[in-house]
Design an enzyme around this catalytic site. Structure first.
Site, PDB file in Angstrom:
ATOM      1  CE  LYS A  68      -1.787   3.118   2.608  1.00 31.41           C
ATOM      2  NZ  LYS A  68      -2.052   4.152   1.599  1.00 31.41           N
TER       3      LYS A  68
ATOM      4  CD  GLU B 131      12.940   0.569   9.745  1.00 30.56           C
ATOM      5  OE1 GLU B 131      13.316   1.491  10.511  1.00 30.56           O
ATOM      6  OE2 GLU B 131      13.577  -0.475   9.569  1.00 30.56           O
TER       7      GLU B 131
ATOM      8  CB  CYS C 150      12.863   8.351   9.139  1.00 30.64           C
ATOM      9  SG  CYS C 150      13.469   7.167   7.940  1.00 30.64           S
TER      10      CYS C 150
ATOM     11  CD  GLU D 167      10.325  12.311  11.940  1.00 34.23           C
ATOM     12  OE1 GLU D 167       9.205  11.813  12.153  1.00 34.23           O
ATOM     13  OE2 GLU D 167      11.237  11.705  11.348  1.00 34.23           O
TER      14      GLU D 167
HETATM   15  P1  TAP Z   1       1.550   8.135   8.289  1.00 30.90           P
HETATM   16  O1  TAP Z   1       0.248   8.820   8.444  1.00 30.90           O
HETATM   17  O2  TAP Z   1       2.070   7.332   9.413  1.00 30.90           O
HETATM   18  O3  TAP Z   1       1.413   7.252   6.946  1.00 30.90           O
HETATM   19  C1  TAP Z   1       2.336   6.255   6.543  1.00 30.90           C
HETATM   20  C2  TAP Z   1       1.590   5.185   5.764  1.00 30.90           C
HETATM   21  O4  TAP Z   1       0.622   4.580   6.620  1.00 30.90           O
HETATM   22  C3  TAP Z   1       0.802   5.728   4.564  1.00 30.90           C
HETATM   23  O5  TAP Z   1       0.785   4.755   3.539  1.00 30.90           O
HETATM   24  C4  TAP Z   1      -0.591   5.899   5.145  1.00 30.90           C
HETATM   25  O6  TAP Z   1      -1.602   5.880   4.171  1.00 30.90           O
HETATM   26  C5  TAP Z   1      -0.672   4.679   6.049  1.00 30.90           C
HETATM   27  N1  TAP Z   1      -1.651   4.809   7.112  1.00 30.90           N
HETATM   28  C6  TAP Z   1      -2.214   5.940   7.604  1.00 30.90           C
HETATM   29  N2  TAP Z   1      -3.098   5.643   8.576  1.00 30.90           N
HETATM   30  C7  TAP Z   1      -3.098   4.292   8.690  1.00 30.90           C
HETATM   31  C8  TAP Z   1      -3.801   3.386   9.526  1.00 30.90           C
HETATM   32  N3  TAP Z   1      -4.657   3.800  10.450  1.00 30.90           N
HETATM   33  N4  TAP Z   1      -3.560   2.060   9.389  1.00 30.90           N
HETATM   34  C9  TAP Z   1      -2.676   1.603   8.478  1.00 30.90           C
HETATM   35  N5  TAP Z   1      -1.977   2.427   7.645  1.00 30.90           N
HETATM   36  C10 TAP Z   1      -2.178   3.758   7.778  1.00 30.90           C
HETATM   37  O7  TAP Z   1       2.661   9.140   7.954  1.00 30.90           O
HETATM   38  P2  TAP Z   1       2.567  10.369   6.990  1.00 30.90           P
HETATM   39  O8  TAP Z   1       1.284  11.098   6.974  1.00 30.90           O
HETATM   40  O9  TAP Z   1       3.029   9.802   5.721  1.00 30.90           O
HETATM   41  O10 TAP Z   1       3.608  11.339   7.678  1.00 30.90           O
HETATM   42  C11 TAP Z   1       3.360  11.895   8.954  1.00 30.90           C
HETATM   43  C12 TAP Z   1       4.637  11.924   9.733  1.00 30.90           C
HETATM   44  O11 TAP Z   1       5.185  10.600   9.813  1.00 30.90           O
HETATM   45  C13 TAP Z   1       5.752  12.711   9.112  1.00 30.90           C
HETATM   46  O12 TAP Z   1       5.643  14.065   9.297  1.00 30.90           O
HETATM   47  C14 TAP Z   1       6.947  12.078   9.761  1.00 30.90           C
HETATM   48  O13 TAP Z   1       7.115  12.592  11.047  1.00 30.90           O
HETATM   49  C15 TAP Z   1       6.575  10.651   9.853  1.00 30.90           C
HETATM   50  N6  TAP Z   1       7.080   9.857   8.734  1.00 30.90           N
HETATM   51  C16 TAP Z   1       8.142   9.064   8.981  1.00 30.90           C
HETATM   52  C17 TAP Z   1       8.650   8.317   7.956  1.00 30.90           C
HETATM   53  C18 TAP Z   1       9.783   7.415   8.198  1.00 30.90           C
HETATM   54  S1  TAP Z   1      10.630   6.858   6.957  1.00 30.90           S
HETATM   55  N7  TAP Z   1      10.086   7.012   9.378  1.00 30.90           N
HETATM   56  C19 TAP Z   1       8.100   8.376   6.681  1.00 30.90           C
HETATM   57  C20 TAP Z   1       7.007   9.198   6.452  1.00 30.90           C
HETATM   58  C21 TAP Z   1       6.497   9.901   7.520  1.00 30.90           C
HETATM   59  P3  TAP Z   1      -2.294   7.198   3.558  1.00 30.90           P
HETATM   60  O14 TAP Z   1      -1.520   8.361   4.050  1.00 30.90           O
HETATM   61  O15 TAP Z   1      -2.242   6.990   2.121  1.00 30.90           O
HETATM   62  O16 TAP Z   1      -3.683   7.171   4.046  1.00 30.90           O
END
Ligand code: TAP
Length: 454
Positions: A155, A230, A264, A355
């Site tokens: 996904k 992660e 990250c 972060e």
């Molecule tokens: P998340 O909201 O955690 O999303 C990451 C993934 O999880 C996306 O594919 C998202 O899908 C999915 N997801 C969202 N809600 C979920 C749920 N309830 N159950 C299962 N999967 C779910 O992160 P984001 O919005 O991308 O970023 C928010 C913050 O996360 C960033 O600002 C940063 O702090 C952190 N982040 C960390 C990393 C790493 S590499 N550690 C990467 C990205 C973000 P959809 O968004 O498509 O709905």
């Protein structure tokens, strides 16, 4: 499918494509196909699975430029970075292709027979991918999972699904069986949650925020399903007074502003020994001024835009009441631009603890080695970090004392497909990449063969 969502180019704020939103029923149908495909895949000779992964790697290599251009369009990554990311996917596949023939079990000395262990695949693995490195992070899950004999359902984040979808086409083009590698687009709360709750998805890999990751882990616990997490980071770049200060300062912008800080592993705290603090800031200022922010399609660009308007607002909110030391430049106009920013911070400041996931770095002074270690460990996170010193003993002591999963001395490297990657504390659970990556997608089975007549 239930409706669509719009994918936006973050450098122009213009729509690119409409993408379908999968329903729970769609996910269930994909998982049913994956279950069937996995049985055949796991039954192949190890060399046949290895060859199939090498073919997939070659097809990805042949499409590096196309995948890179797609990432520039969808994620705003500078083209040179995007090319590296697409090549990295091929390298992870190639590295993983060695695993099917090397997943050896043990032969354990026992009385009365022969005891051996097997590394059995889980079955179907669900991989939930964030928007910041859509291709590479997906590959850290799917390549070793496939190598170990699993099927994968992937996904991508709604913000950045395009390269993952294209990899789904390329998997078929490379000859992977239908249903073995499927990309399912849609929301996290529907598709991601169904991976967590579906009884036939036997392992979940999640990369993203600590908040959602904690929820995913709780759901996996309720379903007795292993999970790799992660999550976020607040990694320290620790500069001691015996370091090569010129090199440390010149490399610091890349360590935090790469991918516009949406990494990250971003070294988003620079901890500088007080005796060289002023000199370090003098050296850092021109390095930040020279950091090239602009059109991601240009090879000279080092940093593109942030991923979305709402994320830019979140990043900007960190500068309320911040003590900004200096900033670089960013384009005006459409696109989610944000200039690289250096802030002087106190250890308890939000900017030193949370972060940002944007191009904002907090600089803090420390007194001596013990104080530097204390400050480095003074956040909830523990993903990465860098240590700058010319003193070997200090480099060893500090790298053992900092509670992070991935550290580097006199460099900022974090990711190599051949070495383990992952976080401690609130940065995650489990490890990806490295020599044991495929084994993490297996369960050990022990079989005893009696040889003595009873
Ligand atoms: P998340 O909201 O955690 O999303 C990451 C993934 O999880 C996306 O594919 C998202 O899908 C999915 N997801 C969202 N809600 C979920 C749920 N309830 N159950 C299962 N999967 C779910 O992160 P984001 O919005 O991308 O970023 C928010 C913050 O996360 C960033 O600002 C940063 O702090 C952190 N982040 C960390 C990393 C790493 S590499 N550690 C990467 C990205 C973000 P959809 O968004 O498509 O709905």
């Amino acid at each position: 499918m239930s409706g669509t969502f719009t994918v936006i180019n973050p450098a122009t704020a213009q729509p690119i494509r409409e993408i379908g939103r999968a329903t729970v029923e769609d996910v269930d149908a994909v998982v049913a196909r994956a279950v069937r495909a996995q049985r055949t895949w796991a039954g192949l000779a190890p060399v046949a699975r290895a060859d199939a992964l090498r073919r997939f790697a070659r097809v990805v290599e042949d499409h590096v430029e196309e995948l890179a251009q797609l990432e520039v369009l969808n994620s705003g990554h500078p083209i040179e970075s995007a090319r590296w990311e697409a090549s990295h996917v091929a390298q992870v596949l190639n590295f993983s292709s060695g695993a099917p023939e090397r997943l050896s079990g043990l032969q354990i000395p026992v009385a009365g027979g022969l005891d051996v262990t097997f590394h059995e695949p889980y079955g179907v693995v669900g991989i939930i991918v964030p928007w910041n490195f859509p291709m590479t992070i997906a590959s850290w899950g799917f390549a070793p999972a496939l190598a170990a004999g699993n099927a994968v359902v992937i996904k991508p984040a709604e913000l950045t699904p395009l390269t993952a979808m294209r990899l789904g086409d390329l998997a078929l083009e490379a000859g992977l069986p239908d249903g073995l590698f499927t990309v399912v687009t849609g929301s996290g709360s529907v598709v991601g949650q169904r991976f967590v709750s579906h009884p036939d998805v036997r392992k979940v890999v999640f990369t993203g925020s600590t908040e959602v990751g904690t929820d995913v882990a709780a759901g996996c616990a309720r379903n007795l399903k292993p999970v790799t997490l992660e999550l976020g980071g607040k990694s320290a770049n620790i500069v001691f007074d015996d370091a090569d200060l010129e090199l440390a300062a010149a490399s610091a912008p890349g360590a935090v502003f790469d991918n516009a800080g949406q990494d990250c592993c971003a070294r988003s705290r620079i901890l500088v020994q007080r005796s060289v603090y002023d000199r370090f800031l003098e050296l850092l200022e021109p390095a930040v001024a020279e950091w090239k922010v602009g059109d991601p399609a240009l090879e000279s660009t080092q940093m593109g835009p942030l991923i979305s308007a709402s994320h830019r607002s979140t990043v900007a909110s960190f500068l309320d009441d911040a003590d900004v030391a200096f900033r670089g430049s960013a384009p005006e106009g459409d696109g989610f631009w944000f200039a690289p920013t250096v802030v002087l911070a106190q250890p308890s400041d939000r900017l030193a603890q949370e972060e940002v996931f944007g191009p904002v770095v907090a600089v803090l002074p420390f007194d001596d080695e013990a104080d530097g270690i204390r400050l480095a460990n003074d956040t909830a996170y523990g993903l990465a970090g860098s240590i700058w010193t010319e003193n070997l003993g200090r480099a060893v002591r500090v790298s053992r004392a900092v509670k992070s999963g991935v550290l580097s001395v006199n460099s900022h490297s974090s990711v190599r497909y051949s070495t383990p990657f992952g976080g401690m504390k609130a940065s995650g659970l489990g490890r990806e990449l490295g020599p044991d990556a495929a084994e993490h997608f297996t369960e050990t089975k022990n079989v005893f063969f009696a040889t003595d007549a009873s």
